[in-house]
Design an enzyme around this catalytic site. Structure first.
Site, short mmCIF file in Angstrom:
data_model
loop_
_atom_site.label_atom_id
_atom_site.label_comp_id
_atom_site.label_asym_id
_atom_site.label_seq_id
_atom_site.Cartn_x
_atom_site.Cartn_y
_atom_site.Cartn_z
N ASP A 46 0.86 -1.20 0.00
CA ASP A 46 0.00 0.00 0.00
C ASP A 46 0.89 1.25 0.00
OD1 ASP A 46 -3.08 -0.89 1.35
OD2 ASP A 46 -1.41 -2.26 1.50
N GLU A 70 -5.07 7.58 0.29
CA GLU A 70 -5.45 6.92 1.54
C GLU A 70 -4.36 6.93 2.62
OE1 GLU A 70 -6.76 2.83 1.21
OE2 GLU A 70 -6.98 2.67 3.38
N ASP A 132 -6.41 5.36 -4.39
CA ASP A 132 -6.37 4.27 -3.41
C ASP A 132 -5.25 3.36 -3.88
OD1 ASP A 132 -6.74 2.19 -1.66
OD2 ASP A 132 -8.92 2.37 -1.66
N ILE A 134 -3.86 0.60 -2.74
CA ILE A 134 -4.42 -0.77 -2.86
C ILE A 134 -5.83 -0.69 -2.32
CG2 ILE A 134 -4.40 -3.16 -2.06
CD1 ILE A 134 -1.50 -3.23 -2.08
N ASP A 135 -6.78 -0.88 -3.20
CA ASP A 135 -8.17 -0.95 -2.77
C ASP A 135 -8.49 -2.43 -2.60
OD1 ASP A 135 -10.79 0.09 -2.26
OD2 ASP A 135 -11.37 -0.73 -4.20
N THR A 137 -7.36 -4.22 0.49
CA THR A 137 -6.14 -4.79 1.10
C THR A 137 -6.41 -6.20 1.64
OG1 THR A 137 -5.48 -2.55 1.65
CG2 THR A 137 -4.29 -4.29 2.76
N HIS A 231 -17.93 -5.50 5.15
CA HIS A 231 -17.90 -4.28 4.33
C HIS A 231 -19.25 -3.96 3.71
CE1 HIS A 231 -13.28 -4.56 3.53
NE2 HIS A 231 -13.60 -4.54 4.81
N SER A 255 -12.89 -5.19 -3.64
CA SER A 255 -12.33 -3.97 -4.23
C SER A 255 -13.12 -3.43 -5.42
CB SER A 255 -10.87 -4.18 -4.64
OG SER A 255 -10.77 -4.81 -5.90
N LYS A 258 -14.72 -4.95 -8.81
CA LYS A 258 -16.16 -5.11 -9.10
C LYS A 258 -16.60 -4.15 -10.22
CE LYS A 258 -17.58 -4.73 -4.60
NZ LYS A 258 -16.38 -5.11 -3.86
N ARG A 272 -23.68 -2.63 -2.94
CA ARG A 272 -22.71 -2.55 -1.83
C ARG A 272 -23.26 -1.59 -0.78
NH1 ARG A 272 -18.34 0.37 -0.10
NH2 ARG A 272 -16.62 -0.83 0.81
N ASP A 284 -12.35 5.33 -2.80
CA ASP A 284 -12.93 3.99 -2.94
C ASP A 284 -13.93 3.90 -4.10
OD1 ASP A 284 -11.58 2.67 -0.94
OD2 ASP A 284 -12.90 3.47 0.61
#
Ligand SMILES: Nc1ncnc2c1ncn2[C@@H]1O[C@H](COP(=O)(O)O)[C@@H](O)[C@H]1OP(=O)(O)O
Ligand SMILES: [Mg+2]
Ligand SMILES: [Mg+2]
Ligand SMILES: [Mg+2]
Length: 308
Positions: A46, A70, A132, A134-135, A137, A231, A255, A258, A272, A284
């Protein structure tokens, strides 16, 4: 207004960051994973990805730029973090130089400063990059889906977005699912306002234009949701899907991958719903949003939603 130069820089940055993440994922060490004050995980990848994207944007655009991202270097500047900072610095230098992209050696302080250039507050005036690094993680740590998500805001609107999804199959998830051993993986999605959405393999071969699903009957549609029940409320999405008449089981992936899968029509619906109290962050969704709505696709999505 055209954003070609910015798009080229964003694709280069996200592709190099994806390579850094792939190298870390191949040999993840226990010491590479830390817990942040909000108890979510953060890894050397990240931090490395954020430093690298920030450096590449600075090099390619050679102008003052604002980055809302982030991560920050606070935990890395604490006592005892020197070893991890050195590991991040080695990863960043290796990823920048190994294929001849750049001829540089960043110091640990250069890397910490690059991470902290992501501390802009953003806003509705002028241009701001949104990252982001790493979206997903948790997906990254599980060896599943994750994304490097980079977007540009201009006057408060998303004008370009790039999503690098190193573990997403190049072929539709409808065909072989996420985990077939025959899958070739690694997708780069990109969209510029008014220009539609494209996907190319992360290895750099040519791009193809993608389209969202044309399915209009919810009975024939499938839907994406978070892998992690923490989430997104799986009970609620199941109820909504049932009411819509969706027959297919949910496709659960981590992440903004999608959004990538949705933009090329692997499924037709995105559901979501984070639990009460969770505060959404712009990094995000910014890149994923333009990749799915890629302007000339926008009307077909609105058309679909109005029928639901
Ligand atoms: N408790 C939470 N509720 C909702 N989303 C979360 C939560 N904790 C982390 N996230 C973020 O949700 C996104 C992943 O969503 P999904 O589960 O749909 O893939 C990531 O951006 C992840 O952050 P991060 O970028 O740190 O991985
Ligand atoms: Mg995080
Ligand atoms: Mg995220
Ligand atoms: Mg993240």
């Amino acid at each position: 207004m055209s954003y070609h130069k910015e798009l080229a820089a964003a694709k280069k940055a996200a592709s190099l960051a994806a390579r850094l993440c792939q190298n870390v994922q191949k040999a993840l060490l226990q010491s590479d994973v830390q817990s942040k004050t909000d108890k979510t995980p953060v890894t050397v990848a990240d931090y490395g990805s954020q430093a690298l994207v920030s450096f590449v944007l600075q090099q390619e655009l050679r102008a003052e730029f604002s980055l809302v991202a982030e991560e920050d270097s606070k935990d890395l500047r604490k006592d005892g973090a020197q070893e991890i900072v050195e590991r991040i610095t080695k990863l960043v230098n290796y990823s920048l130089t190994s294929d001849g992209s750049y001829n540089v050696t960043l110091s640990t302080e250069d890397v910490l400063k690059a991470i902290d250039s992501g501390r802009s507050e953003g806003g509705s005036q002028g241009q701001h990059w949104v990252l982001d690094p790493i979206d997903g993680t948790k997906g990254f740590l599980r060896g599943d889906q994750y994304a490097i998500a980079l977007a540009l805001l201009d006057g408060g609107k998303v004008v370009l977005g790039v999503l690098a999804c190193p573990n997403l199959p190049l072929t539709s998830l409808k065909d072989a699912g996420q985990h077939s051993p025959n899958n070739e993986v690694g997708c780069l999605f990109f969209a510029e306002v008014g220009g539609g959405t494209y996907m190319q393999p992360l290895d750099g071969s040519s791009a193809v234009k993608v389209q969202v699903s044309a399915v209009e009957n919810p009975e024939e549609a499938s839907f994406f949701e978070s892998y992690e029940a923490a989430h997104s409320m799986h009970d609620l999405t199941s109820l909504i899907a049932q009411k819509l008449g969706v027959k297919a089981p949910p496709v659960r992936i981590d992440s903004q991958a999608k959004y990538g899968a949705l933009s090329r029509g692997d499924g037709a619906i995105y559901l979501r719903f984070p639990h009460k109290g969770y505060r959404e962050k712009i990094w995000d969704h910014a890149a994923g949003c333009i990749v799915v709505t890629g302007m000339d696709q926008f009307h077909s999505i609105i058309g679909f939603l109005s029928k639901c």
